[in-house]
Scaffold this motif. Structure first.
Motif, PDB file in Angstrom:
ATOM      1  N   GLY A 193      11.620   2.608   5.853  1.00  0.00           N
ATOM      2  CA  GLY A 193      11.658   1.545   4.856  1.00  0.00           C
ATOM      3  C   GLY A 193      10.727   0.138   5.057  1.00  0.00           C
ATOM      4  N   ARG A 194       9.823   0.470   6.283  1.00  0.00           N
ATOM      5  CA  ARG A 194       8.959  -0.515   6.187  1.00  0.00           C
ATOM      6  C   ARG A 194       7.752  -0.609   5.237  1.00  0.00           C
ATOM      7  NH1 ARG A 194       9.483  -3.410  11.444  1.00  0.00           N
ATOM      8  NH2 ARG A 194      11.788  -2.916  11.938  1.00  0.00           N
ATOM      9  N   LEU A 195       6.995  -1.642   4.917  1.00  0.00           N
ATOM     10  CA  LEU A 195       5.770  -1.414   4.105  1.00  0.00           C
ATOM     11  C   LEU A 195       4.517  -1.817   4.636  1.00  0.00           C
ATOM     12  CD1 LEU A 195       7.548  -3.951   1.464  1.00  0.00           C
ATOM     13  CD2 LEU A 195       7.726  -1.738   1.772  1.00  0.00           C
ATOM     14  N   LYS A 196       3.743  -0.830   4.216  1.00  0.00           N
ATOM     15  CA  LYS A 196       2.221  -0.734   4.700  1.00  0.00           C
ATOM     16  C   LYS A 196       1.624  -1.910   3.745  1.00  0.00           C
ATOM     17  CE  LYS A 196      -0.265   2.427   6.279  1.00  0.00           C
ATOM     18  NZ  LYS A 196      -0.890   3.647   6.389  1.00  0.00           N
ATOM     19  N   LEU A 197       0.457  -2.529   4.090  1.00  0.00           N
ATOM     20  CA  LEU A 197      -0.140  -3.573   3.374  1.00  0.00           C
ATOM     21  C   LEU A 197      -1.572  -2.865   3.077  1.00  0.00           C
ATOM     22  CD1 LEU A 197       0.764  -6.763   5.882  1.00  0.00           C
ATOM     23  CD2 LEU A 197       1.388  -6.349   3.427  1.00  0.00           C
ATOM     24  N   GLY A 253       1.516  -1.505  -5.174  1.00  0.00           N
ATOM     25  CA  GLY A 253       0.966  -2.216  -5.976  1.00  0.00           C
ATOM     26  C   GLY A 253       1.620  -3.836  -6.244  1.00  0.00           C
ATOM     27  N   ASP A 254       2.996  -3.971  -5.334  1.00  0.00           N
ATOM     28  CA  ASP A 254       3.409  -5.126  -5.574  1.00  0.00           C
ATOM     29  C   ASP A 254       2.762  -6.288  -4.796  1.00  0.00           C
ATOM     30  OD1 ASP A 254       5.473  -4.040  -7.370  1.00  0.00           O
ATOM     31  OD2 ASP A 254       7.124  -3.988  -5.836  1.00  0.00           O
ATOM     32  N   GLU A 261       3.857 -13.558  10.365  1.00  0.00           N
ATOM     33  CA  GLU A 261       4.121 -14.453   9.257  1.00  0.00           C
ATOM     34  C   GLU A 261       5.162 -14.116   8.382  1.00  0.00           C
ATOM     35  OE1 GLU A 261       3.981 -17.683   8.281  1.00  0.00           O
ATOM     36  OE2 GLU A 261       1.712 -17.669   8.330  1.00  0.00           O
ATOM     37  N   TYR A 262       5.869 -15.091   7.665  1.00  0.00           N
ATOM     38  CA  TYR A 262       6.663 -14.858   6.731  1.00  0.00           C
ATOM     39  C   TYR A 262       6.002 -14.547   5.268  1.00  0.00           C
ATOM     40  CZ  TYR A 262      10.411 -16.823   9.922  1.00  0.00           C
ATOM     41  OH  TYR A 262      11.310 -17.004  10.708  1.00  0.00           O
ATOM     42  N   CYS A 263       6.495 -13.498   4.675  1.00  0.00           N
ATOM     43  CA  CYS A 263       5.772 -13.130   3.237  1.00  0.00           C
ATOM     44  C   CYS A 263       7.195 -13.141   2.296  1.00  0.00           C
ATOM     45  CB  CYS A 263       5.220 -12.146   3.545  1.00  0.00           C
ATOM     46  SG  CYS A 263       6.208 -10.586   3.911  1.00  0.00           S
ATOM     47  N   GLU A 264       6.543 -12.964   1.041  1.00  0.00           N
ATOM     48  CA  GLU A 264       7.443 -12.691   0.036  1.00  0.00           C
ATOM     49  C   GLU A 264       6.748 -11.534  -0.867  1.00  0.00           C
ATOM     50  OE1 GLU A 264       9.158 -17.121  -1.403  1.00  0.00           O
ATOM     51  OE2 GLU A 264       7.798 -16.079  -2.682  1.00  0.00           O
ATOM     52  N   ILE A 265       7.572 -10.611  -1.468  1.00  0.00           N
ATOM     53  CA  ILE A 265       7.015  -9.452  -2.176  1.00  0.00           C
ATOM     54  C   ILE A 265       7.645  -9.505  -3.670  1.00  0.00           C
ATOM     55  CG2 ILE A 265       7.051  -7.156  -2.238  1.00  0.00           C
ATOM     56  CD1 ILE A 265       8.232  -8.562   0.885  1.00  0.00           C
ATOM     57  N   GLU A 266       6.783  -9.740  -4.595  1.00  0.00           N
ATOM     58  CA  GLU A 266       7.136  -9.812  -6.081  1.00  0.00           C
ATOM     59  C   GLU A 266       6.992  -8.474  -6.810  1.00  0.00           C
ATOM     60  OE1 GLU A 266       5.736 -12.074 -10.034  1.00  0.00           O
ATOM     61  OE2 GLU A 266       5.281 -12.843  -8.022  1.00  0.00           O
ATOM     62  N   THR A 267       8.125  -8.059  -7.066  1.00  0.00           N
ATOM     63  CA  THR A 267       8.115  -6.607  -7.933  1.00  0.00           C
ATOM     64  C   THR A 267       7.632  -6.896  -9.305  1.00  0.00           C
ATOM     65  OG1 THR A 267      10.364  -6.769  -8.759  1.00  0.00           O
ATOM     66  CG2 THR A 267      10.325  -6.063  -6.560  1.00  0.00           C
ATOM     67  N   SER A 268       7.497  -5.891  -9.830  1.00  0.00           N
ATOM     68  CA  SER A 268       6.607  -5.663 -11.221  1.00  0.00           C
ATOM     69  C   SER A 268       7.552  -6.099 -12.305  1.00  0.00           C
ATOM     70  CB  SER A 268       6.286  -4.486 -11.629  1.00  0.00           C
ATOM     71  OG  SER A 268       7.504  -3.553 -11.561  1.00  0.00           O
ATOM     72  N   ASN A 269       9.094  -6.301 -11.939  1.00  0.00           N
ATOM     73  CA  ASN A 269       9.992  -6.779 -12.699  1.00  0.00           C
ATOM     74  C   ASN A 269      10.493  -8.256 -12.565  1.00  0.00           C
ATOM     75  OD1 ASN A 269      11.744  -6.716 -10.728  1.00  0.00           O
ATOM     76  ND2 ASN A 269      12.803  -4.892 -11.245  1.00  0.00           N
ATOM     77  N   GLY A 270       9.884  -8.756 -11.608  1.00  0.00           N
ATOM     78  CA  GLY A 270       9.956 -10.335 -11.241  1.00  0.00           C
ATOM     79  C   GLY A 270      10.782 -10.429 -10.035  1.00  0.00           C
ATOM     80  N   LYS A 278       0.843  -1.229   0.025  1.00  0.00           N
ATOM     81  CA  LYS A 278       0.174  -0.158  -0.008  1.00  0.00           C
ATOM     82  C   LYS A 278       0.869   1.327  -0.106  1.00  0.00           C
ATOM     83  CE  LYS A 278      -3.744   2.592   0.560  1.00  0.00           C
ATOM     84  NZ  LYS A 278      -2.771   3.924   0.671  1.00  0.00           N
ATOM     85  N   ASP A 279       1.954   1.355   0.840  1.00  0.00           N
ATOM     86  CA  ASP A 279       2.786   2.497   0.975  1.00  0.00           C
ATOM     87  C   ASP A 279       4.097   2.059   1.278  1.00  0.00           C
ATOM     88  OD1 ASP A 279       3.531   5.108   0.920  1.00  0.00           O
ATOM     89  OD2 ASP A 279       2.565   5.476   2.587  1.00  0.00           O
ATOM     90  N   ILE A 280       5.232   2.801   1.216  1.00  0.00           N
ATOM     91  CA  ILE A 280       6.409   2.525   1.698  1.00  0.00           C
ATOM     92  C   ILE A 280       6.761   3.591   2.748  1.00  0.00           C
ATOM     93  CG2 ILE A 280       9.105   2.255   0.985  1.00  0.00           C
ATOM     94  CD1 ILE A 280       8.212   1.835  -1.696  1.00  0.00           C
ATOM     95  N   LYS A 281       6.899   3.130   3.896  1.00  0.00           N
ATOM     96  CA  LYS A 281       7.004   4.031   5.212  1.00  0.00           C
ATOM     97  C   LYS A 281       8.331   4.715   4.929  1.00  0.00           C
ATOM     98  CE  LYS A 281       4.859   2.785   8.808  1.00  0.00           C
ATOM     99  NZ  LYS A 281       4.399   1.922   9.890  1.00  0.00           N
ATOM    100  N   PRO A 282       8.561   5.967   5.499  1.00  0.00           N
ATOM    101  CA  PRO A 282       9.801   6.698   5.615  1.00  0.00           C
ATOM    102  C   PRO A 282      10.983   5.990   6.301  1.00  0.00           C
ATOM    103  CG  PRO A 282       8.077   7.997   6.313  1.00  0.00           C
ATOM    104  CD  PRO A 282       7.536   6.744   6.323  1.00  0.00           C
TER     105      PRO A 282
END
Length: 344
Positions: A80-84, A159-160, A98-107, A74-78
């Motif tokens: 360096g953490r990510l909002k969901l 959007g990733d 939970e462990y997770c994976e983030i897939e970028t638009s370039n794979g 949803k957002d990248i916090k100042p």
């Protein structure tokens, strides 16, 4: 059953949150190719198989879905953490830690952990009481980042897709516990059904379509690509457990009603009679906060007889579990159903 459990294990291990299901659809497509069964990709990204039957004027249609719960950045916090932003109907508390994976638009794929911002009890007095919500929960990346710019340099952006570690485990006592048994357990059962029809050279009484759908968790997985000759539509999805529910982990659950209303009464009775006739353990149940591909098809205006069955799964939309006895009962009922006469 060992093959079924291993197939489920493979399916749940392929990340496939709704909206990002190409990899798991390709896996299913390869499975079908290996048993020499043709399939067709829909524009929505699902996979449709047609098994020709003796009667080609009246068709059956079965579905199970490979898309799962997940999230987007949803957002990248100042810091360096990510909002969901969540994909599908579940609660933030079910993914805390939970462990997770983030897939970028370039794979590119990066790993992380979903945590409360106020996780450290040595810093935050409200670590245990603060609300688990979009404001307070975040992804801690397993990368050396401390600013928004650091994260964007990795290629991560809004959007990733974010997928959750399934943590799949098969126990000696016959349980399989994992995220995403909804609905990859049912997908495995339908794939094995197709394989058995092929290997045993069975001609079904009616032409039967099987859709592996990929948008069920967001409400419209199986509401299209339904041939006009279709009379009966059976969704194969999880049976839900909890207080007041009859569903358990050892039988096939036959749904009488969910949040969309009652399922077709005559088809429900037909499924119950098949279970009784063939000594298949079953439960009839109502799922109060639930919808399926079959109910989505009805909302889309299709004139169908619709039903819903599935293995009983504990802790739905969280860390799920079922038993091989429930998988076996569901598979047996499916086998009898596709060879039975239609209700009308």
């Amino acid at each position: 059953m060992s093959e079924t459990l291993q197939l489920i294990k493979k399916l749940v291990s392929i990340p496939s949150p709704s909206g990002n299901t190409a990899e798991v659809i390709s896996y299913v497509e390869t499975f079908l190719n290996n048993i020499e069964v043709e399939s067709h990709r829909t524009y929505k990204g699902g996979l449709l198989v047609t098994l020709k039957g003796e009667n080609h004027d009246k068709h059956r249609f079965l579905t199970a879905h490979v898309d799962t719960l997940g999230a987007m950045v949803k957002d990248i916090k100042p810091n360096g953490r990510l909002k969901l932003d969540l994909i599908g109907g579940f609660r933030y508390n079910s993914i805390e830690g939970e462990y997770c994976e983030i897939e970028t638009s370039n794979g590119e794929v990066y790993t992380g952990t979903i945590l409360m911002h106020q996780t450290s009890v040595h810093v935050y007095k409200d670590a245990g009481t603060a609300e688990r919500n979009q404001t307070n929960m975040e992804i801690r990346l397993d990368e050396k980042v401390s600013t928004k710019e650091d994260v964007k340099q990795l290629g991560i952006d809004v959007g990733d897709f974010v997928s959750f570690d399934p943590r799949v485990s098969i126990t000696k006592s016959g349980y399989i516990k994992s995220r995403h048994l909804d609905d990859k357990a049912s997908v495995a059962l339908l794939l094995n059904l197709i394989k058995r029809v092929k290997e045993e050279h069975v001609t079904l009484p009616y032409t039967t379509h099987i859709l592996i759908s990929n948008n069920e968790e967001i409400g419209y997985g199986g509401n299209s690509n339904i041939p006009p000759q279709t009379v009966e539509y059976l969704a194969v999805d999880m049976g839900v457990m909890g207080d007041g529910q009859s569903t358990d982990e050892y039988t096939v659950s036959i749904c009488a009603k969910d949040s969309s209303g009652p399922y077709h009464y005559e088809l429900r009775k037909h499924l119950v009679n098949l279970a009784k006739t063939h000594n298949i353990s079953y439960r009839v149940d109502i799922y109060p906060f639930y919808g399926s591909d079959a109910s989505a098809a009805m909302r889309a205006g299709h004139d169908l007889i619709h039903g819903l069955i599935g293995p009983g799964i504990d802790s739905s939309h969280a860390f799920e579990r079922t038993h091989q006895e429930s998988l076996d009962a569901t598979g047996r009922l499916l086998w009898q159903y596709v060879q039975s006469e239609m209700v009308y």
